[in-house]
Write a protein that holds these residues in place. Structure first.
Motif, PDB file in Angstrom:
ATOM      1  N   ILE A 127       0.840  -1.195   0.000  1.00  0.00           N
ATOM      2  CA  ILE A 127       0.000   0.000   0.000  1.00  0.00           C
ATOM      3  C   ILE A 127       0.878   1.249   0.000  1.00  0.00           C
ATOM      4  CG2 ILE A 127      -1.658   1.322   1.382  1.00  0.00           C
ATOM      5  CD1 ILE A 127      -2.727  -1.527   2.308  1.00  0.00           C
ATOM      6  N   ALA A 128       1.880   1.267   0.873  1.00  0.00           N
ATOM      7  CA  ALA A 128       2.789   2.421   0.942  1.00  0.00           C
ATOM      8  C   ALA A 128       3.525   2.622  -0.381  1.00  0.00           C
ATOM      9  CB  ALA A 128       3.782   2.241   2.085  1.00  0.00           C
ATOM     10  N   LEU A 129       3.951   1.543  -0.983  1.00  0.00           N
ATOM     11  CA  LEU A 129       4.639   1.636  -2.273  1.00  0.00           C
ATOM     12  C   LEU A 129       3.704   2.204  -3.337  1.00  0.00           C
ATOM     13  CD1 LEU A 129       7.292   1.015  -3.739  1.00  0.00           C
ATOM     14  CD2 LEU A 129       6.385  -1.252  -4.242  1.00  0.00           C
ATOM     15  N   ASN A 130       2.453   1.744  -3.335  1.00  0.00           N
ATOM     16  CA  ASN A 130       1.476   2.240  -4.308  1.00  0.00           C
ATOM     17  C   ASN A 130       1.163   3.719  -4.097  1.00  0.00           C
ATOM     18  OD1 ASN A 130       1.208  -0.178  -5.681  1.00  0.00           O
ATOM     19  ND2 ASN A 130      -0.475  -0.891  -4.408  1.00  0.00           N
ATOM     20  N   PHE A 131       1.303   4.201  -2.872  1.00  0.00           N
ATOM     21  CA  PHE A 131       1.049   5.604  -2.589  1.00  0.00           C
ATOM     22  C   PHE A 131       2.300   6.462  -2.752  1.00  0.00           C
ATOM     23  CE2 PHE A 131      -2.811   4.266  -0.012  1.00  0.00           C
ATOM     24  CZ  PHE A 131      -3.712   4.778  -0.930  1.00  0.00           C
ATOM     25  N   GLY A 132       3.320   5.930  -3.380  1.00  0.00           N
ATOM     26  CA  GLY A 132       4.473   6.732  -3.767  1.00  0.00           C
ATOM     27  C   GLY A 132       5.549   6.891  -2.713  1.00  0.00           C
ATOM     28  N   SER A 175       6.674   2.274   8.760  1.00  0.00           N
ATOM     29  CA  SER A 175       7.339   2.543  10.042  1.00  0.00           C
ATOM     30  C   SER A 175       7.064   3.966  10.497  1.00  0.00           C
ATOM     31  CB  SER A 175       8.849   2.325   9.914  1.00  0.00           C
ATOM     32  OG  SER A 175       9.134   0.971   9.673  1.00  0.00           O
ATOM     33  N   LEU A 176       7.132   4.911   9.572  1.00  0.00           N
ATOM     34  CA  LEU A 176       6.890   6.312   9.896  1.00  0.00           C
ATOM     35  C   LEU A 176       5.458   6.529  10.382  1.00  0.00           C
ATOM     36  CD1 LEU A 176       7.724   9.303   9.971  1.00  0.00           C
ATOM     37  CD2 LEU A 176       7.095   9.413   7.528  1.00  0.00           C
ATOM     38  N   LEU A 177       4.487   5.983   9.684  1.00  0.00           N
ATOM     39  CA  LEU A 177       3.101   6.197  10.087  1.00  0.00           C
ATOM     40  C   LEU A 177       2.822   5.573  11.441  1.00  0.00           C
ATOM     41  CD1 LEU A 177       0.658   3.824   9.842  1.00  0.00           C
ATOM     42  CD2 LEU A 177       1.410   3.894   7.490  1.00  0.00           C
ATOM     43  N   LEU A 178       3.396   4.418  11.718  1.00  0.00           N
ATOM     44  CA  LEU A 178       3.184   3.777  13.017  1.00  0.00           C
ATOM     45  C   LEU A 178       3.855   4.564  14.135  1.00  0.00           C
ATOM     46  CD1 LEU A 178       3.520   0.074  11.873  1.00  0.00           C
ATOM     47  CD2 LEU A 178       1.420   1.220  12.621  1.00  0.00           C
ATOM     48  N   GLU A 179       5.026   5.133  13.874  1.00  0.00           N
ATOM     49  CA  GLU A 179       5.690   5.966  14.872  1.00  0.00           C
ATOM     50  C   GLU A 179       4.884   7.243  15.117  1.00  0.00           C
ATOM     51  OE1 GLU A 179       7.701   7.576  17.770  1.00  0.00           O
ATOM     52  OE2 GLU A 179       8.037   5.530  17.078  1.00  0.00           O
ATOM     53  N   GLN A 180       4.371   7.835  14.062  1.00  0.00           N
ATOM     54  CA  GLN A 180       3.548   9.029  14.216  1.00  0.00           C
ATOM     55  C   GLN A 180       2.294   8.721  15.033  1.00  0.00           C
ATOM     56  OE1 GLN A 180       3.033  10.103  10.084  1.00  0.00           O
ATOM     57  NE2 GLN A 180       4.815  11.466  10.109  1.00  0.00           N
ATOM     58  N   GLN A 181       1.689   7.567  14.792  1.00  0.00           N
ATOM     59  CA  GLN A 181       0.502   7.185  15.554  1.00  0.00           C
ATOM     60  C   GLN A 181       0.846   6.955  17.024  1.00  0.00           C
ATOM     61  OE1 GLN A 181      -1.049   3.844  13.342  1.00  0.00           O
ATOM     62  NE2 GLN A 181      -2.114   5.171  11.898  1.00  0.00           N
ATOM     63  N   ASN A 220       6.629  11.151   3.443  1.00  0.00           N
ATOM     64  CA  ASN A 220       5.600  11.674   4.348  1.00  0.00           C
ATOM     65  C   ASN A 220       4.207  11.547   3.760  1.00  0.00           C
ATOM     66  OD1 ASN A 220       7.301  12.406   6.508  1.00  0.00           O
ATOM     67  ND2 ASN A 220       7.902  14.252   5.411  1.00  0.00           N
ATOM     68  N   GLU A 221       4.064  11.865   2.493  1.00  0.00           N
ATOM     69  CA  GLU A 221       2.762  11.759   1.833  1.00  0.00           C
ATOM     70  C   GLU A 221       2.317  10.300   1.760  1.00  0.00           C
ATOM     71  OE1 GLU A 221      -0.744  13.033  -0.174  1.00  0.00           O
ATOM     72  OE2 GLU A 221       0.674  14.031   1.143  1.00  0.00           O
ATOM     73  N   ARG A 252      -1.121   8.850   3.437  1.00  0.00           N
ATOM     74  CA  ARG A 252      -2.143   8.183   2.630  1.00  0.00           C
ATOM     75  C   ARG A 252      -2.294   6.720   3.019  1.00  0.00           C
ATOM     76  NH1 ARG A 252      -1.518   9.425  -3.495  1.00  0.00           N
ATOM     77  NH2 ARG A 252      -3.605   8.514  -3.480  1.00  0.00           N
ATOM     78  N   THR A 253      -1.204   6.076   3.393  1.00  0.00           N
ATOM     79  CA  THR A 253      -1.283   4.689   3.852  1.00  0.00           C
ATOM     80  C   THR A 253      -2.063   4.615   5.149  1.00  0.00           C
ATOM     81  OG1 THR A 253       0.824   4.168   2.764  1.00  0.00           O
ATOM     82  CG2 THR A 253       0.073   2.643   4.481  1.00  0.00           C
ATOM     83  N   ALA A 254      -1.810   5.540   6.056  1.00  0.00           N
ATOM     84  CA  ALA A 254      -2.558   5.574   7.322  1.00  0.00           C
ATOM     85  C   ALA A 254      -4.047   5.739   7.061  1.00  0.00           C
ATOM     86  CB  ALA A 254      -2.039   6.704   8.207  1.00  0.00           C
ATOM     87  N   GLU A 255      -4.407   6.617   6.134  1.00  0.00           N
ATOM     88  CA  GLU A 255      -5.813   6.814   5.793  1.00  0.00           C
ATOM     89  C   GLU A 255      -6.426   5.530   5.235  1.00  0.00           C
ATOM     90  OE1 GLU A 255      -5.882  10.071   3.035  1.00  0.00           O
ATOM     91  OE2 GLU A 255      -5.610  11.574   4.622  1.00  0.00           O
ATOM     92  N   HIS A 256      -5.683   4.863   4.376  1.00  0.00           N
ATOM     93  CA  HIS A 256      -6.159   3.609   3.783  1.00  0.00           C
ATOM     94  C   HIS A 256      -6.376   2.545   4.857  1.00  0.00           C
ATOM     95  CE1 HIS A 256      -6.584   0.591   0.571  1.00  0.00           C
ATOM     96  NE2 HIS A 256      -6.004  -0.212   1.448  1.00  0.00           N
ATOM     97  N   LEU A 257      -5.400   2.392   5.738  1.00  0.00           N
ATOM     98  CA  LEU A 257      -5.529   1.388   6.790  1.00  0.00           C
ATOM     99  C   LEU A 257      -6.719   1.706   7.693  1.00  0.00           C
ATOM    100  CD1 LEU A 257      -1.818   0.712   7.831  1.00  0.00           C
ATOM    101  CD2 LEU A 257      -3.182  -0.381   6.055  1.00  0.00           C
TER     102      LEU A 257
END
Length: 80
Positions: free
Chosen positions: A16-21, A65-71, A27-28, A32-37
């Motif tokens: 998913i993260a790869l598909n979202f660039g 990893s970044l989105l999980l750390e941000q969460q 960061n983007e 977007r991956t966080a929103e999808h999940l």
């Protein structure tokens, strides 16, 4: 959760993260991956991925990893 199940969640999240660039804008892709999940994964799936990340998170992509750390940071700030 078995090792095979968490491996599948990691693979899906990384794709998913790869598909979202992820390679263009980390960061983007994380946002977007966080929103999808949030939209498409069950709370249990998200919790399992978060627990896996806290236990070391081998194989997680940089955006995941970044989105999980941000969460985690967001949750810590709410609970402090």
């Amino acid at each position: 959760m078995t090792g095979q199940q968490i491996d599948h969640l990691v693979t899906m999240a990384n794709q998913i993260a790869l598909n979202f660039g992820e390679q263009r804008n980390l960061n983007e892709a994380a946002r977007r991956t966080a929103e999808h999940l949030q939209k498409f994964w069950t709370p249990a799936m998200r919790q399992q991925l978060a627990a896996y990340a806290q236990a070391g998170g081998d194989g997680l992509s940089p955006a995941v990893s970044l989105l999980l750390e941000q969460q985690r940071s967001h949750e810590r700030s709410i609970h402090s």
